[in-house]
Enzyme design. Structure first.
Site, PDB file in Angstrom:
ATOM      1  N   LEU A 141      20.603  17.602 -29.922  1.00 54.01           N
ATOM      2  CA  LEU A 141      20.332  17.595 -28.493  1.00 54.01           C
ATOM      3  C   LEU A 141      20.365  16.143 -28.039  1.00 54.01           C
ATOM      4  O   LEU A 141      19.937  15.248 -28.779  1.00 54.01           O
ATOM      5  CB  LEU A 141      18.951  18.194 -28.183  1.00 54.01           C
ATOM      6  N   ASP A 142      20.842  15.895 -26.839  1.00 48.53           N
ATOM      7  CA  ASP A 142      20.817  14.534 -26.308  1.00 48.53           C
ATOM      8  C   ASP A 142      19.385  14.014 -26.264  1.00 48.53           C
ATOM      9  O   ASP A 142      18.426  14.797 -26.187  1.00 48.53           O
ATOM     10  CB  ASP A 142      21.401  14.503 -24.894  1.00 48.53           C
ATOM     11  N   LYS A 143      19.246  12.704 -26.282  1.00 49.61           N
ATOM     12  CA  LYS A 143      17.924  12.072 -26.270  1.00 49.61           C
ATOM     13  C   LYS A 143      17.024  12.663 -25.188  1.00 49.61           C
ATOM     14  O   LYS A 143      15.852  12.972 -25.433  1.00 49.61           O
ATOM     15  CB  LYS A 143      18.071  10.563 -26.055  1.00 49.61           C
ATOM     16  N   THR A 145      17.342  15.510 -23.497  1.00 51.84           N
ATOM     17  CA  THR A 145      17.292  16.970 -23.410  1.00 51.84           C
ATOM     18  C   THR A 145      16.163  17.458 -24.300  1.00 51.84           C
ATOM     19  O   THR A 145      16.022  17.012 -25.435  1.00 51.84           O
ATOM     20  CB  THR A 145      18.622  17.593 -23.869  1.00 51.84           C
TER      21      THR A 145
END
Length: 326
Positions: A141-143, A145
């Site tokens: 997951l993106d930082k 998110t």
């Protein structure tokens, strides 16, 4: 490679008639299913696999009775140190972990984030993950998110989860607050790749990797829409890029969405919260997969992250005010 931080892997197997004529990498994957084919290919190419005491290439064929010997080093994740960082564990067993990742936590160490990541935390919580590629992290997951992320605890579980992801059998559902008022849901089938001029961004580009996103409308607010989003593929920044492609970027996404756009005439509190919201409004709310050991279908669902839920409550109040107005 530091041998002290690695574990020896030794296997001796023999090809039977059912695998006669197969490629070496295919046969070895069938004979040693606990290892991924890509890992076996790396060992073959580096000369750590011998067939009848001689090195071979991945594409070389093997025959009935051939003796295959694997003598390799399984590198530990020693480039990443264990750190005592709290984890929100949704599920834990001998084969996998399911984590509720908070916004702001980076998944892997990288330039600018050498430590303090989810991978550091996992190695502290379960030191045996040092023997699994990337400490068992099979997707990311993106930082900024938040939400659910699965981690493989063993090599066999890692192989199973990677195969499920590749076969698109892992169900991932998100909540996304988008700018603009969408009328209905739909399907976005648009290839995603590196932006042609802005290298830190991804974009819909003709020669990108295939990417498919499904979305449906859950709630409508003044100038904004809450979406349920499901991934069919898992490209970098896929949801963010696809919604921007529709001209409905995520709230708080400074990379793809630009400045906040408060609804005209909305309450001052909502305007301030929109302007201050520090991340893309994206939360991985539901995760489904087959358990790597039992094969049982498993599903986890968590509440929306508190910061996003608080923003949604302000929008709901705003929508109610608009409905109640004469």
């Amino acid at each position: 490679m530091n041998p002290a931080a690695s574990e020896s892997v030794r296997h001796a197997v023999r090809v039977d008639s059912a695998l006669a004529g197969a490629r070496l990498d295919q046969a070895l994957a069938a004979l040693l299913p606990e290892f991924s084919r890509s890992r076996l290919q790396q060992w073959i190419e580096s000369g750590q696999v011998l067939v009848n005491d001689a090195p071979r290439r991945c594409r070389d064929k093997v025959w009935d009775g051939d003796a295959i010997r694997l003598d390799a080093l399984l590198a530990a994740s020693d480039a990443c140190t264990a750190q005592d960082i709290a984890l929100d564990l949704v599920h834990e067993d001998a084969h996998l972990l399911v984590i509720n990742k908070p916004a702001g936590l980076v998944v892997h160490p990288a330039a600018g984030n050498p430590d303090g990541t989810l991978q550091n935390a996992l190695l502290h919580h379960a030191p045996e993950l040092a023997k699994v590629p990337r400490a068992g992290i099979v997707h990311r997951l993106d930082k900024d998110t938040s939400g659910l992320l699965v981690v493989a605890r063993t090599l066999a579980a890692h192989k199973s989860l990677v195969e499920q992801l590749q076969a698109r059998r892992v169900h991932r559902e998100y909540r996304a607050l988008a700018v603009g008022e969408l009328v209905t849901g739909g399907r976005i089938d648009a290839p995603v790749g590196r932006h042609p001029t802005q290298r830190i961004r991804m974009a819909v580009v003709p020669h990108g990797r295939p990417a498919v996103t499904h979305y449906r409308v859950l709630e409508r607010y003044p100038g904004h829409t809450l979406l349920g989003v499901e991934l069919e593929t898992g490209r970098t920044h896929q949801i963010r890029v696809h919604l921007t492609h529709l001209h409905h970027p995520l709230v708080g996404d400074r990379t793809y969405g630009g400045r906040p756009r408060p609804p005209r005439g909305c309450a001052a509190e909502l305007t301030l919260e929109l302007q201050a919201f520090p991340r893309q409004a994206l939360h991985a709310i539901r995760l489904g997969l087959n358990h790597p050991a039992s094969g049982e279908a498993m599903v986890w669902e968590i509440p929306i992250a508190p910061d996003l839920e608080a923003l949604l409550d302000l929008f709901r109040r705003e929508a109610k005010v608009g409905t109640d107005s004469p």
